[in-house]
Design a protein around this motif. Sequence first.
Motif, PDB file in Angstrom:
ATOM      1  N   ARG A   1       0.788  -1.086   0.208  1.00 44.63           N
ATOM      2  CA  ARG A   1      -0.214  -0.125  -0.055  1.00 44.63           C
ATOM      3  C   ARG A   1       0.965   1.104   0.032  1.00 44.63           C
ATOM      4  NH1 ARG A   1      -2.674   0.876   4.922  1.00 44.63           N
ATOM      5  NH2 ARG A   1      -0.543  -0.286   5.645  1.00 44.63           N
ATOM      6  N   VAL A   2       0.719   1.955  -0.756  1.00 37.83           N
ATOM      7  CA  VAL A   2       1.622   3.102  -1.032  1.00 37.83           C
ATOM      8  C   VAL A   2       0.997   4.565  -0.911  1.00 37.83           C
ATOM      9  CG1 VAL A   2       3.230   4.108  -2.692  1.00 37.83           C
ATOM     10  CG2 VAL A   2       3.099   1.909  -2.867  1.00 37.83           C
ATOM     11  N   LEU A   3       1.784   5.415  -0.202  1.00 37.62           N
ATOM     12  CA  LEU A   3       1.182   6.906  -0.187  1.00 37.62           C
ATOM     13  C   LEU A   3       2.348   7.593  -0.886  1.00 37.62           C
ATOM     14  CD1 LEU A   3      -0.533   9.235   0.763  1.00 37.62           C
ATOM     15  CD2 LEU A   3       0.873   8.990   2.970  1.00 37.62           C
ATOM     16  N   LEU A   4       1.852   8.519  -1.960  1.00 40.29           N
ATOM     17  CA  LEU A   4       2.814   9.459  -2.632  1.00 40.29           C
ATOM     18  C   LEU A   4       2.487  10.779  -2.425  1.00 40.29           C
ATOM     19  CD1 LEU A   4       3.848   9.096  -6.195  1.00 40.29           C
ATOM     20  CD2 LEU A   4       3.474  11.378  -5.194  1.00 40.29           C
ATOM     21  N   ALA A   5       3.510  11.434  -1.498  1.00 38.37           N
ATOM     22  CA  ALA A   5       3.229  12.861  -1.316  1.00 38.37           C
ATOM     23  C   ALA A   5       3.904  13.658  -2.081  1.00 38.37           C
ATOM     24  CB  ALA A   5       3.342  12.906   0.350  1.00 38.37           C
ATOM     25  N   THR A   6       3.365  14.799  -2.730  1.00 38.11           N
ATOM     26  CA  THR A   6       4.236  15.551  -3.491  1.00 38.11           C
ATOM     27  C   THR A   6       4.129  17.311  -2.970  1.00 38.11           C
ATOM     28  OG1 THR A   6       4.841  16.058  -5.506  1.00 38.11           O
ATOM     29  CG2 THR A   6       2.572  15.698  -5.108  1.00 38.11           C
ATOM     30  N   LYS A   7       5.097  18.065  -3.223  1.00 35.22           N
ATOM     31  CA  LYS A   7       4.683  19.343  -2.681  1.00 35.22           C
ATOM     32  C   LYS A   7       4.177  20.251  -3.552  1.00 35.22           C
ATOM     33  CE  LYS A   7       8.778  21.442  -2.442  1.00 35.22           C
ATOM     34  NZ  LYS A   7      10.117  21.884  -2.523  1.00 35.22           N
ATOM     35  N   LEU A   8       3.887  20.111  -4.750  1.00 38.82           N
ATOM     36  CA  LEU A   8       3.000  20.798  -5.718  1.00 38.82           C
ATOM     37  C   LEU A   8       1.920  19.628  -6.125  1.00 38.82           C
ATOM     38  CD1 LEU A   8       5.752  22.928  -7.276  1.00 38.82           C
ATOM     39  CD2 LEU A   8       4.059  23.688  -5.402  1.00 38.82           C
ATOM     40  N   ARG A   9       1.856  19.862  -7.589  1.00 45.64           N
ATOM     41  CA  ARG A   9       0.797  18.792  -8.186  1.00 45.64           C
ATOM     42  C   ARG A   9       1.683  17.723  -8.615  1.00 45.64           C
ATOM     43  NH1 ARG A   9      -1.100  19.356 -14.172  1.00 45.64           N
ATOM     44  NH2 ARG A   9      -3.390  18.388 -14.160  1.00 45.64           N
ATOM     45  N   LEU A  10       0.915  16.595  -8.543  1.00 51.35           N
ATOM     46  CA  LEU A  10       1.261  15.382  -9.163  1.00 51.35           C
ATOM     47  C   LEU A  10       1.759  15.595 -10.575  1.00 51.35           C
ATOM     48  CD1 LEU A  10       2.242  12.255  -8.877  1.00 51.35           C
ATOM     49  CD2 LEU A  10      -0.050  11.787  -9.744  1.00 51.35           C
ATOM     50  N   GLY A  11       3.066  15.430 -10.803  1.00 47.83           N
ATOM     51  CA  GLY A  11       3.644  15.484 -11.854  1.00 47.83           C
ATOM     52  C   GLY A  11       4.548  16.955 -12.123  1.00 47.83           C
ATOM     53  N   ASP A  12       4.281  17.954 -11.368  1.00 46.96           N
ATOM     54  CA  ASP A  12       5.064  19.073 -11.204  1.00 46.96           C
ATOM     55  C   ASP A  12       6.640  18.598 -10.947  1.00 46.96           C
ATOM     56  OD1 ASP A  12       3.128  20.455 -11.641  1.00 46.96           O
ATOM     57  OD2 ASP A  12       3.046  21.682  -9.962  1.00 46.96           O
ATOM     58  N   SER A  13       7.421  18.751 -11.837  1.00 45.22           N
ATOM     59  CA  SER A  13       8.627  18.199 -11.729  1.00 45.22           C
ATOM     60  C   SER A  13       9.724  18.728 -13.005  1.00 45.22           C
ATOM     61  CB  SER A  13       8.784  16.552 -11.640  1.00 45.22           C
ATOM     62  OG  SER A  13       8.128  16.377 -13.067  1.00 45.22           O
ATOM     63  N   ASN A  14      11.002  18.268 -12.829  1.00 41.20           N
ATOM     64  CA  ASN A  14      11.876  18.463 -13.902  1.00 41.20           C
ATOM     65  C   ASN A  14      11.625  17.615 -14.991  1.00 41.20           C
ATOM     66  OD1 ASN A  14      12.718  20.904 -12.754  1.00 41.20           O
ATOM     67  ND2 ASN A  14      14.553  19.667 -11.776  1.00 41.20           N
ATOM     68  N   THR A  15      11.112  16.446 -14.521  1.00 39.12           N
ATOM     69  CA  THR A  15      10.693  15.283 -15.664  1.00 39.12           C
ATOM     70  C   THR A  15       9.930  15.847 -16.797  1.00 39.12           C
ATOM     71  OG1 THR A  15      10.641  13.591 -13.740  1.00 39.12           O
ATOM     72  CG2 THR A  15       9.849  12.908 -15.954  1.00 39.12           C
ATOM     73  N   VAL A  16       8.976  16.604 -16.380  1.00 40.01           N
ATOM     74  CA  VAL A  16       7.874  16.988 -17.416  1.00 40.01           C
ATOM     75  C   VAL A  16       8.537  17.894 -18.731  1.00 40.01           C
ATOM     76  CG1 VAL A  16       6.986  19.143 -16.441  1.00 40.01           C
ATOM     77  CG2 VAL A  16       5.484  17.420 -17.608  1.00 40.01           C
ATOM     78  N   MET A  17       9.721  18.544 -17.986  1.00 50.12           N
ATOM     79  CA  MET A  17      10.477  19.471 -18.929  1.00 50.12           C
ATOM     80  C   MET A  17      11.315  18.886 -19.774  1.00 50.12           C
ATOM     81  SD  MET A  17      10.465  23.008 -16.669  1.00 50.12           S
ATOM     82  CE  MET A  17      10.947  22.363 -15.091  1.00 50.12           C
ATOM     83  N   ALA A  18      11.806  17.654 -19.236  1.00 52.13           N
ATOM     84  CA  ALA A  18      12.913  17.287 -20.162  1.00 52.13           C
ATOM     85  C   ALA A  18      12.226  17.005 -21.693  1.00 52.13           C
ATOM     86  CB  ALA A  18      13.130  15.982 -19.614  1.00 52.13           C
ATOM     87  N   GLU A  19      13.337  17.486 -22.556  1.00 49.87           N
ATOM     88  CA  GLU A  19      13.100  17.451 -23.787  1.00 49.87           C
ATOM     89  C   GLU A  19      13.608  16.516 -24.729  1.00 49.87           C
ATOM     90  OE1 GLU A  19      13.507  21.449 -25.338  1.00 49.87           O
ATOM     91  OE2 GLU A  19      12.392  22.367 -23.687  1.00 49.87           O
ATOM     92  N   GLY A  20      14.766  16.155 -24.409  1.00 55.72           N
ATOM     93  CA  GLY A  20      15.839  15.406 -25.484  1.00 55.72           C
ATOM     94  C   GLY A  20      15.811  14.063 -25.601  1.00 55.72           C
ATOM     95  N   GLY A  21      15.520  13.278 -24.478  1.00 56.13           N
ATOM     96  CA  GLY A  21      15.253  12.051 -24.654  1.00 56.13           C
ATOM     97  C   GLY A  21      16.021  11.095 -23.414  1.00 56.13           C
ATOM     98  N   ILE A  22      15.603   9.605 -23.759  1.00 52.99           N
ATOM     99  CA  ILE A  22      16.083   8.782 -22.764  1.00 52.99           C
ATOM    100  C   ILE A  22      17.057   7.827 -23.354  1.00 52.99           C
ATOM    101  CG2 ILE A  22      14.012   7.440 -23.225  1.00 52.99           C
ATOM    102  CD1 ILE A  22      14.209   6.217 -20.490  1.00 52.99           C
ATOM    103  N   GLN A  23      18.400   7.660 -22.424  1.00 52.03           N
ATOM    104  CA  GLN A  23      19.311   6.814 -23.302  1.00 52.03           C
ATOM    105  C   GLN A  23      19.147   5.327 -23.058  1.00 52.03           C
ATOM    106  OE1 GLN A  23      23.530   7.327 -23.399  1.00 52.03           O
ATOM    107  NE2 GLN A  23      23.567   9.471 -22.207  1.00 52.03           N
ATOM    108  N   ALA A  24      19.132   4.260 -24.006  1.00 55.43           N
ATOM    109  CA  ALA A  24      19.255   3.031 -23.982  1.00 55.43           C
ATOM    110  C   ALA A  24      19.887   2.494 -25.015  1.00 55.43           C
ATOM    111  CB  ALA A  24      17.781   2.593 -23.926  1.00 55.43           C
ATOM    112  N   ALA A  25      20.697   1.382 -24.553  1.00 58.69           N
ATOM    113  CA  ALA A  25      21.679   0.728 -25.819  1.00 58.69           C
ATOM    114  C   ALA A  25      20.856  -0.173 -26.506  1.00 58.69           C
ATOM    115  CB  ALA A  25      23.311   0.249 -25.333  1.00 58.69           C
ATOM    116  N   ILE A  26      20.274   0.120 -27.655  1.00 57.62           N
ATOM    117  CA  ILE A  26      19.550  -0.804 -28.457  1.00 57.62           C
ATOM    118  C   ILE A  26      19.776  -0.882 -29.925  1.00 57.62           C
ATOM    119  CG2 ILE A  26      17.507  -0.375 -26.817  1.00 57.62           C
ATOM    120  CD1 ILE A  26      16.263   1.367 -29.229  1.00 57.62           C
ATOM    121  N   GLU A  27      20.711  -0.027 -30.172  1.00 56.81           N
ATOM    122  CA  GLU A  27      21.084  -0.305 -31.523  1.00 56.81           C
ATOM    123  C   GLU A  27      22.315  -1.382 -32.065  1.00 56.81           C
ATOM    124  OE1 GLU A  27      19.626   1.074 -33.599  1.00 56.81           O
ATOM    125  OE2 GLU A  27      18.840   3.154 -33.295  1.00 56.81           O
ATOM    126  N   PRO A  28      22.126  -2.038 -32.922  1.00 54.66           N
ATOM    127  CA  PRO A  28      23.109  -3.045 -33.145  1.00 54.66           C
ATOM    128  C   PRO A  28      24.594  -2.992 -33.005  1.00 54.66           C
ATOM    129  CG  PRO A  28      21.602  -2.921 -34.937  1.00 54.66           C
ATOM    130  CD  PRO A  28      21.244  -1.574 -34.216  1.00 54.66           C
TER     131      PRO A  28
END
Lengths: 216, 530
Positions: B109-136
């Motif tokens: 059972r989880v409680l998530l507490a956040t200072k502002l609104r759920l999702g207010d974060s630097n995550t939402v502003m990240a533009e570039g992308g996410i790294q993962a080694a998937i190319e041959p």
Amino acid sequence: MSTSTNEGKQPDVTLTINGLAVKANEGMTLVEAAWHAGVPRVTSVGCMEGVCGSCRVMLRRGKEVTVDLACQTFVENDIEVVFLPPASAPRHHYEIDDFKDGWDIHARFHDIFPEASRCRHCHGCDNACPKGITVENGVALADAGRYREAGEAFFECIMCELCDVACPELIAPAHVGLFSRRITAHFHLRPPNLIHRLEELRQERQGATLKESDEE
Amino acid sequence: MSNGIPLAEALARYRPDAELGALPELTDADTLLNAHHPDHLRGSVVKLVVGANAGENCQRELANLLQSEAFIDEADLAGTPVTDIDVLVIGGGGAGCAAALMAAEKGARVLLATKLRLGDSNTVMAEGGIQAAIEPDDSVQRHIQDTLRGGHHAGDPALVSAMAGDGPEVLRWLIRQGMQFEQTPSGDLHTRRAGGMSTARLVHCRDYTGLEMMRVLREAVIQHRSIEVWEQSPAVELLSNETGQKCVGAVLTSLLDGQLRIVRTRSVILATGGLGRLHLNGFPTSNHLGATGDGLVLAYRIGARLRELDSFQYHPTGLLHPTHLAGKLVTEGVRAAGALLVNGVGHRFIDELLPRDIVCSAILRECAEGRGIRIDDQRVGVWLDTPRLERANPGLLEKQFPNLMTRTRVSGIDPRIEPLLVHPTLHYQNGGAVIDANGATTVPGLYAVGEVAGGIHGRNRIMGNALLEIISFGRRAGIAATANRDRGPKKVTLEHVNRLRRALTLADMPLTRRAPQVLPDYAAGGVWNR
């Protein structure tokens, strides 16, 4: 500091924020104006660049009432601004892991979002959207089972949920849009390069486990 | 800073087709960093006097917060309502949501507490992308090497290898949650190569990768039966057991009514992000409003070891103008697509795709040595030559960078016609809490994931590793925190607060300042009554 705008200049714009008369400098956003004037209880501010959807405001200019984001709306004389409270909890419930068969999705959609078929084309959602999304059309596409296209229509959605507030049929268009996008990825995004790498890693792990058991 | 070329003069001189001259060779990157990077500014770093990192270097403004008094004492706990829960997640960005979802999936059972609104974060502003080694031609091993090299080999190889190894599985999990990515015509995930990568590894969703991730995770959390969400509820203190050695909960307040609430739990996961809104060294920031370093303060007070507290990332291309977007980012992707940096005398001065710390230092050097473009006494920057890019690739900006175009359109600026004035902006906290591969800090019961944790990026993060880190370690901590099945706390205390207060008194330090900061001063009017 990012907010020290035009220090020393005499504030020359007068407006109302949350019922308080305040003065602001030209070129300030409504967020900056609220801080500048010390308006209490303005906590619904997040990214300040128009992607988090938190700083929802209702604006009144004379008889015209509109909604927008405070971080991308600039001060003007005599405008009345009210910061809106956070959106209430969603009324439509689903967990994506409960969906097992893509053939059932259209039926499930109508179970979850029964109101989506009752759009009365009032354009309330279109007018409310601060990103200029064709919300009404997006809902119609989802209602017709065209989830990929519906999701694409909502591509710039920032989940401010102003369309949810505007809808007289309680359709919750923002959540319809997100449902459409999620379903499309969940059932149809199967990229070969990723799948192949996952398989390679699985075989490596299996090889390692076999080797370990040989050595025992 | 009063030198530099006045804006009007520089604008009059600017041409998108002007000859830029030869790029001067960068002879010694270390000298450039030492002379101009904000981490090396005189007076920027002090030694910590008390706590787990006593004697070590720390950025000055952060040190003041780490060595400060709590907001509450035992008297505040009497009569405060108590909530019991299996796992408490503090922070509602990408890391917090990933941790909450995994913990819930494992039966907590989880409680998530956040200072502002759920999702207010630097995550939402990240533009570039996410790294993962998937190319041959790519491998997890190469991803590890690039990450360690980019961080000047200060990162922990065990953590880096855990994160890079998770990459492909993280993408699969995100897709299962319903996140979309850009594809090639044959259906592969589209990858880009950005600064510090030896090959194409950046997976993205146009320039809205973080927004796409955040809205999907936010919806998944809101919809989950076993996760309760408290918004506008910042943590003001952690709680410890009788000996002050184990974390057994937290005290939250409400920005709406100021009411304190006690949460008792077996595990606390800190996912509170970074500290850009402390405006270290007077810099503007790309960060969202809540990034005030609260997690570091709470973790340090309960005894957790931190690391690389003197190392921060200043992103080279923050907007200088218009004022209301000051400090906000122009994504590195624009430079990756070919946009050049040009100084006030119309010359290039650095290879635009060198690591962020070097490009940032080079821009600060141009400004300090009078070759910047001056708006007024406080604001000097350099051009990011977007019109030249548009001239070479008509339509590229509109097609690949809708987010940038939308943002500037609102302000009446057209980057296709006018070059953008940029200046480095405080972007990322390279260090943070010391963690193991499960996200566990040095304090039992306390986990830290995302920007608040340290050890992965060393002294410089490369693009696309932040979005991977938050999901990789968020998931790991969510699982590990749920595996803790002890009987939960018998007693919750503020013993650790008393311990730090004693240490501060013994060290003759002032007890006047209180932390965490919760909101920057300029935004705190009337909402947060201290």
